[in-house]
Design a protein around this motif. Structure first.
Motif, PDB file in Angstrom:
ATOM      1  N   TRP A   4       0.864  -1.201   0.000  1.00  0.00           N
ATOM      2  CA  TRP A   4       0.000   0.000   0.000  1.00  0.00           C
ATOM      3  C   TRP A   4       0.885   1.229   0.000  1.00  0.00           C
ATOM      4  O   TRP A   4       2.037   1.177   0.437  1.00  0.00           O
ATOM      5  N   TRP A   6       0.910   5.440   1.014  1.00  0.00           N
ATOM      6  CA  TRP A   6       0.304   6.598   1.673  1.00  0.00           C
ATOM      7  C   TRP A   6       1.072   7.846   1.255  1.00  0.00           C
ATOM      8  O   TRP A   6       2.299   7.863   1.286  1.00  0.00           O
ATOM      9  N   GLY A  49     -14.545   3.259   1.355  1.00  0.00           N
ATOM     10  CA  GLY A  49     -13.398   2.935   0.523  1.00  0.00           C
ATOM     11  C   GLY A  49     -12.082   3.223   1.224  1.00  0.00           C
ATOM     12  O   GLY A  49     -12.027   3.530   2.414  1.00  0.00           O
ATOM     13  N   ALA A  50     -11.014   3.123   0.441  1.00  0.00           N
ATOM     14  CA  ALA A  50      -9.663   3.117   0.990  1.00  0.00           C
ATOM     15  C   ALA A  50      -9.084   4.514   1.130  1.00  0.00           C
ATOM     16  O   ALA A  50      -9.036   5.263   0.160  1.00  0.00           O
ATOM     17  N   THR A  52      -5.913   7.071   1.359  1.00  0.00           N
ATOM     18  CA  THR A  52      -4.537   7.058   0.839  1.00  0.00           C
ATOM     19  C   THR A  52      -3.746   8.289   1.257  1.00  0.00           C
ATOM     20  O   THR A  52      -2.547   8.360   0.989  1.00  0.00           O
ATOM     21  N   MET A 119      -6.968  -2.304   2.654  1.00  0.00           N
ATOM     22  CA  MET A 119      -7.576  -1.004   2.889  1.00  0.00           C
ATOM     23  C   MET A 119      -9.031  -0.910   2.439  1.00  0.00           C
ATOM     24  O   MET A 119      -9.762  -0.048   2.880  1.00  0.00           O
ATOM     25  N   GLY A 120      -9.463  -1.777   1.528  1.00  0.00           N
ATOM     26  CA  GLY A 120     -10.828  -1.695   1.031  1.00  0.00           C
ATOM     27  C   GLY A 120     -10.875  -1.211  -0.404  1.00  0.00           C
ATOM     28  O   GLY A 120      -9.848  -1.056  -1.071  1.00  0.00           O
TER      29      GLY A 120
END
Length: 246
Positions: A4, A6, A49-50, A52, A119-120
């Motif tokens: 992932w 960020w 949702g995710a 970021t 995260m989704g």
């Protein structure tokens, strides 16, 4: 393997609240509870949702840095060092608390952080007052001319993401989609300086989105054929791009 990504919007304390007000509005998010020893960290949370984007209070001028989630921080750190990264600061401290802070070969700050859970799905797009839709969907790494080959190879090898050329020769893209909704865009600058980063926001209508952002305190800097360079209320550069916000 990078699980992932960020993007941290790092802001000095005096500009943090204005940054929160601007970025939560244009991304359709709300700020999480602040955390850290000095309440310096927070996450921008979409309705679903995710997430970021995160924000951090720092000493110094506004900037962007990346956190890359991995399964094994030590192994990923060793891999990054073998590719040409350097450790930043007191590694004994960061090792003790579970992450590492590094610089890319040309000076971009990033962290390797532990991956905790999926995260989704994709977060919703944001609709502006004129009906334009937008979404932060990539982080652009601004790389000096002399460093471009080495830096591009570093980020390609570090992420293991798919590389592909963009429509203009000074750009290329790294993408992990559909697993991670944010791409990395690699931009070769016309001169030399340490690598930095800025967010790119895909828009259905660049000019309408720019009007909305200006009303919120942003400034127009330069208009390109398919993009508009902006600065946020803290003076941090970002771009609005004429691409469909998936």
């Amino acid at each position: 393997m990078i699980r992932w990504i960020w993007a941290f919007l790092d802001r000095p304390a005096a500009q943090f609240d204005d940054g929160v007000a601007f970025w939560t509005t244009v991304t359709g998010t709300t700020l999480s509870e602040r955390r850290g020893d000095r309440d310096e960290f927070a996450t921008l949370l979409p309705d679903y949702g995710a997430p970021t984007l995160k924000m951090q209070v720092i000493d110094g001028p506004p900037r962007i840095h990346l956190d890359l989630d991995v399964d094994d921080v030590q192994a990923a750190t060793d891999h990054a060092l073998a590719l040409g990264a350097t450790l930043a600061g007191d590694y004994i401290l960061t090792q003790r608390i579970g992450y590492s802070v590094l610089h890319s070969p040309a000076g971009m700050t990033f962290c390797l952080t532990p991956f905790r859970e999926p995260m989704g799905g994709l977060a919703p797009t944001v609709t502006g007052p004129a009906g334009d839709r937008s979404r932060v969907d990539q982080i652009c790494l601004d790389i000096g001319t002399s460093d471009y080959a080495v830096e591009s190879r570093f980020w390609t090898d570090l992420t293991g993401w798919a590389w592909r050329p963009a429509s203009l020769p000074e750009f290329s893209r790294l993408s992990a989609r559909p697993g991670v909704p944010v791409d990395l865009l690699l931009q070769r600058l016309g001169g030399d300086r340490p690598t930095s980063a800025h967010p790119d926001i895909a828009c259905t209508n660049v000019d309408a989105t720019a009007d909305w952002h200006e009303a919120l305190g942003a400034k127009r800097i330069q208009r390109g054929k398919q993009w508009q360079v902006m600065t946020d209320p803290a003076g941090q550069t970002y771009c609005l791009t004429g691409r469909t916000p998936a």
